[in-house]
Motif scaffolding. Structure first.
Motif, mmCIF file in Angstrom:
data_model
loop_
_atom_site.group_PDB
_atom_site.id
_atom_site.type_symbol
_atom_site.label_atom_id
_atom_site.label_comp_id
_atom_site.label_asym_id
_atom_site.label_seq_id
_atom_site.Cartn_x
_atom_site.Cartn_y
_atom_site.Cartn_z
ATOM 1 N N VAL A 158 2.716 6.162 -8.450
ATOM 2 C CA VAL A 158 2.821 5.082 -7.477
ATOM 3 C C VAL A 158 3.617 5.597 -6.276
ATOM 4 C CG1 VAL A 158 3.615 2.725 -7.054
ATOM 5 C CG2 VAL A 158 2.749 3.357 -9.319
ATOM 6 N N LYS A 159 2.995 5.562 -5.112
ATOM 7 C CA LYS A 159 3.627 6.116 -3.910
ATOM 8 C C LYS A 159 4.221 4.990 -3.048
ATOM 9 C CE LYS A 159 0.506 10.096 -3.668
ATOM 10 N NZ LYS A 159 -0.446 10.853 -2.809
ATOM 11 N N VAL A 160 5.399 5.243 -2.498
ATOM 12 C CA VAL A 160 6.053 4.311 -1.585
ATOM 13 C C VAL A 160 6.381 5.058 -0.300
ATOM 14 C CG1 VAL A 160 8.046 2.820 -1.189
ATOM 15 C CG2 VAL A 160 7.026 2.946 -3.475
ATOM 16 N N TYR A 161 5.933 4.514 0.841
ATOM 17 C CA TYR A 161 6.213 5.159 2.123
ATOM 18 C C TYR A 161 6.198 4.107 3.221
ATOM 19 C CZ TYR A 161 1.055 5.204 2.034
ATOM 20 O OH TYR A 161 -0.261 4.859 1.914
ATOM 21 N N PHE A 162 6.473 4.524 4.439
ATOM 22 C CA PHE A 162 6.625 3.588 5.557
ATOM 23 C C PHE A 162 5.661 3.962 6.688
ATOM 24 C CE2 PHE A 162 10.426 3.644 3.063
ATOM 25 C CZ PHE A 162 10.847 2.333 3.025
ATOM 26 N N LEU A 163 5.083 2.923 7.327
ATOM 27 C CA LEU A 163 4.140 3.134 8.420
ATOM 28 C C LEU A 163 4.451 2.174 9.570
ATOM 29 C CD1 LEU A 163 0.653 3.339 6.622
ATOM 30 C CD2 LEU A 163 1.945 5.252 7.598
ATOM 31 N N TRP A 188 6.377 -1.055 8.343
ATOM 32 C CA TRP A 188 5.992 -1.669 7.078
ATOM 33 C C TRP A 188 6.224 -0.699 5.924
ATOM 34 C CZ3 TRP A 188 0.705 -4.660 7.515
ATOM 35 C CH2 TRP A 188 0.844 -5.671 8.468
ATOM 36 N N ARG A 189 6.682 -1.262 4.809
ATOM 37 C CA ARG A 189 6.797 -0.492 3.567
ATOM 38 C C ARG A 189 5.466 -0.627 2.825
ATOM 39 N NH1 ARG A 189 8.637 -1.829 -1.843
ATOM 40 N NH2 ARG A 189 9.820 -0.136 -2.841
ATOM 41 N N ILE A 190 4.882 0.510 2.488
ATOM 42 C CA ILE A 190 3.575 0.545 1.842
ATOM 43 C C ILE A 190 3.728 1.017 0.401
ATOM 44 C CG2 ILE A 190 1.229 1.468 1.950
ATOM 45 C CD1 ILE A 190 2.047 -0.254 4.378
ATOM 46 N N VAL A 191 3.102 0.304 -0.512
ATOM 47 C CA VAL A 191 3.046 0.714 -1.916
ATOM 48 C C VAL A 191 1.594 1.045 -2.231
ATOM 49 C CG1 VAL A 191 3.417 0.030 -4.307
ATOM 50 C CG2 VAL A 191 5.037 -0.701 -2.543
ATOM 51 N N ARG A 207 7.387 4.125 -10.986
ATOM 52 C CA ARG A 207 6.910 5.341 -10.329
ATOM 53 C C ARG A 207 5.526 5.765 -10.808
ATOM 54 N NH1 ARG A 207 12.509 7.834 -11.505
ATOM 55 N NH2 ARG A 207 13.683 7.460 -9.570
ATOM 56 N N ASN A 208 5.135 5.313 -11.989
ATOM 57 C CA ASN A 208 3.867 5.751 -12.576
ATOM 58 C C ASN A 208 3.271 4.591 -13.368
ATOM 59 O OD1 ASN A 208 2.045 7.119 -14.679
ATOM 60 N ND2 ASN A 208 2.599 8.844 -13.369
ATOM 61 N N THR A 209 1.952 4.426 -13.284
ATOM 62 C CA THR A 209 1.320 3.299 -13.978
ATOM 63 C C THR A 209 1.542 3.348 -15.483
ATOM 64 O OG1 THR A 209 -0.815 4.464 -14.184
ATOM 65 C CG2 THR A 209 -0.479 3.109 -12.209
#
Length: 236
Positions: A158-163, A188-191, A207-209
């Protein structure tokens, strides 16, 4: 504003912070790992340890009208502006909600991608999650839960980043809640669960499914024409 530590790392269980302000029974810190609730996800609870080693229970966390994060503490707590405290999250409670939260994203993605269905409401607490979907058939939701469990087993990171907002708005179905307006903030915070789902989201996730474990369907309720409510949890 309070630095929101959980936005970059949902696994922070303890942290040190300075008390910036006291408002009645609420403390405002310079940073916090306590999630204040939002998006249907309940807030964290836990406790502070002050400089004297005293334990101060945190029974509620919320945002005020200025978007500051307030931590409700016992009214007789020995807490003063300028104090350095250690914050401790009720981790078993938080982690269960993280697992349910990531599961809810998988379920929402399947509902949207296969059936064009949006979430019309939902709530996650430490015991179970419930989501409302604009679908007609109860069996549709049963099939969605079954498919979600197959995705969970794939152990996807599961990735978390900002755009920037403009870039995020170019992503199809970046907001999957019916009637929800896109956040009016510049970043925005993107999941993202690669190949499965991508959403704008401010809450804690695993962090992981594979950490979700098995999603267990509890029940499906009819909430009116073209609307069903599904209740589900995850195995301990």
């Amino acid at each position: 504003m309070t630095e929101e530590l959980y936005l970059k790392d949902s696994y922070i269980r303890e942290f040190d912070a300075k008390v910036k302000e006291i408002k009645s029974d609420y403390a405002i810190l310079d940073k916090t790992a306590f999630y204040p609730g939002g998006g249907g996800l309940e807030n964290d609870i836990g406790y502070f340890i002050n400089s004297k080693g005293e334990k101060i229970n945190v029974t509620e966390v919320k945002r005020d009208e200025n978007n500051e994060i307030l931590h409700k503490v016992e009214s007789n707590s020995s807490l003063n502006v300028g104090d350095i405290i250690k914050g401790v999250i009720d981790w078993p409670r938080r982690y269960k909600m993280m697992r349910l939260h990531t599961a809810s994203h998988i379920i929402a993605a399947i509902a949207y991608n296969k059936f064009g269905s949006l979430i019309t409401g939902g709530h996650i607490n430490p015991e179970y999650a419930k989501d409302d979907f604009n679908v007609d058939n109860k069996d549709t939701l049963i099939d969605i839960i079954n498919e979600a469990n197959e995705i969970v087993k794939k152990a996807i990171e599961v990735k978390v980043y900002f755009l920037p907002r403009e870039e995020a708005l170019m992503i199809p179905a970046i907001v999957k809640l019916a009637g929800r307006n896109p956040p009016n903030i510049p970043i925005w915070r993107i999941v993202e669960i690669p190949g499965i789902d991508i959403q704008a989201d401010g809450g804690p996730h695993v962090r992981n499914t594979s950490e979700i474990g098995e999603i267990v369907l509890l029940k499906v309720e009819n909430k009116g024409k073209g609307r069903k409510r599904v209740y589900y949890t995850v195995k301990p």
